[in-house]
Scaffold this motif. Structure first.
Motif, short mmCIF file in Angstrom:
data_model
loop_
_atom_site.label_atom_id
_atom_site.label_comp_id
_atom_site.label_asym_id
_atom_site.label_seq_id
_atom_site.Cartn_x
_atom_site.Cartn_y
_atom_site.Cartn_z
N GLU A 205 -4.71 -8.56 2.20
CA GLU A 205 -4.48 -7.25 1.84
C GLU A 205 -3.07 -6.93 2.19
O GLU A 205 -2.27 -6.37 1.24
N ARG B 293 -0.26 -8.67 0.10
CA ARG B 293 -0.13 -8.12 -1.24
C ARG B 293 0.44 -6.80 -1.21
O ARG B 293 1.34 -6.26 -2.04
N THR B 294 0.12 -5.85 -0.06
CA THR B 294 0.89 -4.50 -0.24
C THR B 294 2.40 -4.79 0.27
O THR B 294 3.04 -4.09 -0.34
N THR C 275 4.82 -9.29 -7.18
CA THR C 275 3.50 -9.77 -7.50
C THR C 275 3.16 -10.92 -6.59
O THR C 275 4.09 -11.90 -6.31
N GLU C 276 2.16 -11.28 -6.70
CA GLU C 276 1.82 -12.76 -6.19
C GLU C 276 2.36 -13.80 -7.13
O GLU C 276 2.60 -14.97 -6.51
N ILE D 143 -1.06 -16.70 -2.31
CA ILE D 143 -1.43 -15.58 -1.44
C ILE D 143 -1.97 -16.15 -0.17
O ILE D 143 -1.87 -15.56 0.85
N SER E 235 2.20 -16.94 3.32
CA SER E 235 2.54 -15.86 2.35
C SER E 235 3.14 -14.71 2.80
O SER E 235 3.92 -14.06 1.98
#
Length: 324
Positions: free
Chosen positions: A95, A98-99, A107-108, A137, A142
């Protein structure tokens, strides 16, 4: 037959750092090199050849995170800890990664990490049971890659080539590794995540970790060390020795690397670094625990880290133990 005079002498074997004991029988050994630095930075213990260059793998991540800060990216707290992480792939890790991407318009799809499963086997079972597949991710690096991409976005650097050793960000990483280790990078390779990987000696690696915990407050080096120590679960995961050690021994900075590399610095500036020659991660805990014992660290977590059982028929029949 008399050996040729031109034949090279056999290389000396590294010392045995751990032995594998099954049913009371020693069935194997793990050799390697190790160094312990005293609080003043001098070498207190040396086994094998800790002056020879190695690839520290993810033990280099604190230096990579410091380079991102030097590039002007403002990271702190959990975000900075994740930038220096080999995370377990737990939901809170994914999470936040991604933030961090979204905060910089990424983006991923921008990640160049190889698609992978969570590093933690418990998380992998849950992940696969939920119908997920390997993703970029989920790869344990990541968070580091998200931070690197964010630094590129901030500076207008090409995100498509952020893993090229000649990229401005990777040149900063190279500079930071050399400055922290106090020695030139011996070789540049490619890490498992695709990022450039700088070879230094174990002495240099221990010196880098010592320097990070003793750095002046507010410097990139101290900011990385402080974030990792304040949020160790983001550096590793809830079931990982790096997390346990940083959580339970105040002021400790700890980071493992693939191929059985480990670096630790204590709050007073004492530091250790070692590599198991055959790359076996099962020897990491026993060797780390024994080294901490020799350094006078007394905490229940040391025994927890030392425990490396061997199973037979689903039952414990032995274990891996330190041999020095």
């Amino acid at each position: 037959m008399t050996p040729s005079a031109s034949a090279a002498a056999p290389a000396a074997l590294s010392p045995v750092l751990a032995e594998v004991v099954r049913s009371g029988f020693v069935e194997g050994h793990h050799r390697g090199s190790l160094v312990v630095l005293a609080a003043d930075g001098s070498v207190e213990l040396s086994l094998g050849d800790p002056g020879a260059p190695v690839f520290p793998r993810s033990s280099n991540k604190p230096m990579q995170a410091a380079a991102v800060l030097r590039a002007g990216l403002e990271l702190a707290g959990e975000r900075l800890a994740l930038a220096a992480a080999s995370h377990s792939g737990e939901p809170f890790h994914l999470e936040l990664a991604r933030t961090m991407l979204a905060e910089h318009g990424l983006t991923e799809a921008d990640l160049q990490t190889p698609p992978d499963l969570p590093l933690d086997p418990v998380e992998t079972e849950t992940y696969l049971a939920s119908g997920h597949r390997r993703q970029r991710i989920t790869m344990n690096c990541s968070g580091k890659h998200a931070a690197m991409l964010a630094a590129c976005a901030l500076n207008g650097w090409d995100p498509a080539t952020y893993l090229d050793p000649a990229h401005p960000l990777q040149r900063l990483v190279h500079e930071e590794v050399e400055a922290a280790a106090g020695e030139p990078v011996a070789s540049v390779g490619t890490d498992g995540c695709g990022a450039p990987l700088m070879a230094i000696s174990l002495v240099g690696l221990a010196r880098a970790f010592r320097g990070y915990v003793l750095a002046e407050r507010g410097t990139p080096q101290r900011r990385v060390a402080d974030a990792m120590r304040a949020h160790p679960e983001y550096v590793a995961g809830t079931r990982r020795p790096d997390t346990w050690l940083m959580r339970e021994v105040p002021g400790t900075l700890s980071k493992m690397g693939a191929e059985a590399v480990q670096a630790v610095a204590l709050a007073d500036g004492r530091a250790l670094a070692f590599k198991i020659e055959d790359g076996s991660g099962r020897a990491l805990g026993p060797v780390l625990a024994r080294t901490l014992e020799l350094m006078g660290v007394e905490a229940p977590v040391v025994g927890r880290i030392a425990d490396a059982p061997l199973l037979g028929g689903g039952h414990r029949v032995g274990g891996v133990r330190a041999a020095f």
